[in-house]
Design a protein around this motif. Structure first.
Motif, mmCIF file in Angstrom:
data_model
loop_
_atom_site.group_PDB
_atom_site.id
_atom_site.type_symbol
_atom_site.label_atom_id
_atom_site.label_comp_id
_atom_site.label_asym_id
_atom_site.label_seq_id
_atom_site.Cartn_x
_atom_site.Cartn_y
_atom_site.Cartn_z
ATOM 1 N N UNK A 85 0.790 -1.225 0.000
ATOM 2 C CA UNK A 85 0.000 0.000 0.000
ATOM 3 C C UNK A 85 0.817 1.267 0.000
ATOM 4 N N UNK A 86 2.107 1.182 -0.307
ATOM 5 C CA UNK A 86 2.938 2.386 -0.327
ATOM 6 C C UNK A 86 3.652 2.601 0.988
ATOM 7 N N UNK A 87 3.567 3.811 1.520
ATOM 8 C CA UNK A 87 4.282 4.157 2.756
ATOM 9 C C UNK A 87 3.425 3.847 3.978
ATOM 10 N N UNK A 88 4.042 3.267 4.992
ATOM 11 C CA UNK A 88 3.379 2.974 6.267
ATOM 12 C C UNK A 88 4.247 3.493 7.401
ATOM 13 N N UNK A 89 3.627 4.136 8.363
ATOM 14 C CA UNK A 89 4.324 4.615 9.553
ATOM 15 C C UNK A 89 3.976 3.696 10.722
ATOM 16 N N UNK A 90 4.993 3.153 11.346
ATOM 17 C CA UNK A 90 4.827 2.228 12.471
ATOM 18 C C UNK A 90 5.517 2.810 13.692
ATOM 19 N N UNK A 91 4.843 2.750 14.812
ATOM 20 C CA UNK A 91 5.437 3.198 16.060
ATOM 21 C C UNK A 91 5.174 2.200 17.170
ATOM 22 N N UNK A 102 2.880 -0.158 23.480
ATOM 23 C CA UNK A 102 1.890 0.523 22.649
ATOM 24 C C UNK A 102 2.321 0.378 21.192
ATOM 25 N N UNK A 103 1.332 0.192 20.326
ATOM 26 C CA UNK A 103 1.612 0.018 18.906
ATOM 27 C C UNK A 103 0.682 0.928 18.112
ATOM 28 N N UNK A 104 1.245 1.691 17.206
ATOM 29 C CA UNK A 104 0.460 2.547 16.336
ATOM 30 C C UNK A 104 0.870 2.302 14.889
ATOM 31 N N UNK A 105 -0.128 2.237 14.026
ATOM 32 C CA UNK A 105 0.092 2.061 12.592
ATOM 33 C C UNK A 105 -0.616 3.196 11.867
ATOM 34 N N UNK A 106 0.159 3.999 11.161
ATOM 35 C CA UNK A 106 -0.378 5.176 10.455
ATOM 36 C C UNK A 106 -1.212 6.053 11.388
#
Length: 379
Positions: A85-91, A102-106
């Motif tokens: 899907x292109x660019x993904x931001x993971x934290x 804690x987990x965050x996706x986009x």
């Protein structure tokens, strides 16, 4: 099946993680060598990356222990990934004293770490794994379960549920729990054991097929053969899953006296082992020389990377800690060529840039020192 989507880590940001107070680094090459003195934080970078996918990371460290010494609140790792899907931001992050991460996706909270596997799968090979073939069976089971997780995202949850249910049964045995309670726990335990065993067996079969197909193709590392072994697997051969669950429940019920005396459950998928053989020499890997064991392990990990990419539909990120130090020059060159052919993004570490002199064009060598990462300069 089409070509897998190529996944690449483009940037990594650390906050109060291990020896890093703050760090922002970008990556624009498929093969990347992180070079620095012992203790500079090279493996810490790999560990941070390993936390961007499901599991406990490459060191299996307690979350509180990942925080920089003196950091008041915890740690955070974030990344920008190119892939599905292109660019993904993971934290991912952890506040000191909290029970989990804690987990965050986009920008949105994730329900669980398994969701990370939709975007990034991370494989690794560490110096501590060099004794895998001669060490305890439990180490090989954990190694195999990591391989399975890269192919089957639900495997980690099943293994955790199996271990939790085993603890419950062992506790009931120790406390002289009633047969009714034991029946109930064993009814939960049997399907979990069968599911875990079947998932492991499927991965082992895929690995065997991949490695056998590469035999004689000029691979730089010796061919290994792998088998899932143990009394549970012996009893499972050719038995449908439903019948195997019934047979295992009966086995558990009839073995309660023996298991109570032993203080643990003596039969099941939790006792299985991964058996590895050196094909050319027709001998157990455990009897091979130290150098041969290392070469067998590298070949096994590379074959698994291919299987994971083909099965998941996306290429994994491969972390190789101190990979080049104990390889002769010819085998180093062969390794780098093989890595380039696989089309993966690979992060490698080493203390001497000379070890990476034969990296193919387009690779990058980065210097790790004093809590920072910068392009390596020979000047």
């Amino acid at each position: 099946m089409g070509e897998p989507v190529r996944v690449a880590l483009r940037s990594l940001t650390l906050s109060d993680f291990r020896n890093y107070e703050t760090l922002f680094v970008t990556f624009d090459a498929p093969l990347i060598a992180l070079v620095g003195e012992n203790g500079a934080g090279k493996t810490n970078l790999l560990e941070a990356i390993s936390l961007l996918t499901a599991g406990r990371g490459l060191r299996r460290a307690a979350l509180d222990d990942l925080a920089r010494r003196g950091a008041p609140h915890g740690w955070a790792v974030s990344a920008r990934i190119d892939g599905i899907g292109g660019e993904t931001r993971i934290g991912v992050g952890h506040t000191t004293g909290d029970p989990g991460r804690r987990i965050r996706i986009n920008g949105s909270d994730a329900r669980g770490s398994e969701m990370l596997l939709d975007y990034l799968r991370v494989l690794w090979l560490l110096p501590s794994m060099d004794g895998l073939f001669t060490g305890p069976a439990g180490d090989r089971r954990r190694f195999l379960d990591r391989l399975v997780l890269a192919i089957d995202p639900g495997h980690g949850r099943r293994v955790a549920d199996l271990e939790r249910t085993l603890r419950a049964r062992n506790r009931l045995l120790d406390e002289r729990g009633s047969d009714a309670f034991l029946d109930a726990v064993e009814a939960q335990l049997a399907p979990l054991a069968v599911a875990v065993s079947y998932a492991r067996q499927e991965t082992v079969t895929l690995l065997r097929t991949r490695m056998a197909s590469q035999a004689g193709a000029g691979q730089p590392f010796p061919q290994a053969d792998v088998l899932l072994t143990g009394s549970f697997e012996d009893s499972a051969a050719g038995v449908p899953a439903g019948d195997l669950e019934d047979a295992y429940r009966e086995m558990l019920a009839s073995g309660r006296y023996r298991d109570r005396a032993a203080g643990r459950t003596l039969q099941g998928a939790h006792r299985s082992d991964l058996t590895v053989r050196h094909v050319a020499k027709d001998m157990p890997a455990a009897l091979a020389s130290t150098g041969e064991q290392k070469a067998l392990l590298i070949g096994l990990v590379l074959a698994h990377a291919e299987v994971a990419a083909a099965t998941a539909g996306l290429t994994p990120l491969l972390l190789l800690d101190e990979i080049a130090a104990h390889l002769d020059p010819d085998r180093r060159r062969a390794l780098f060529l093989r890595l380039a052919e696989l089309g993966l993004q690979v992060m490698m570490t080493g203390t001497d840039p000379f070890l990476f002199a034969d990296l193919p064009q387009g690779s990058a060598i980065l210097k790790v020192a004093n809590g920072s990462v910068s392009p390596y300069s020979a000047a």
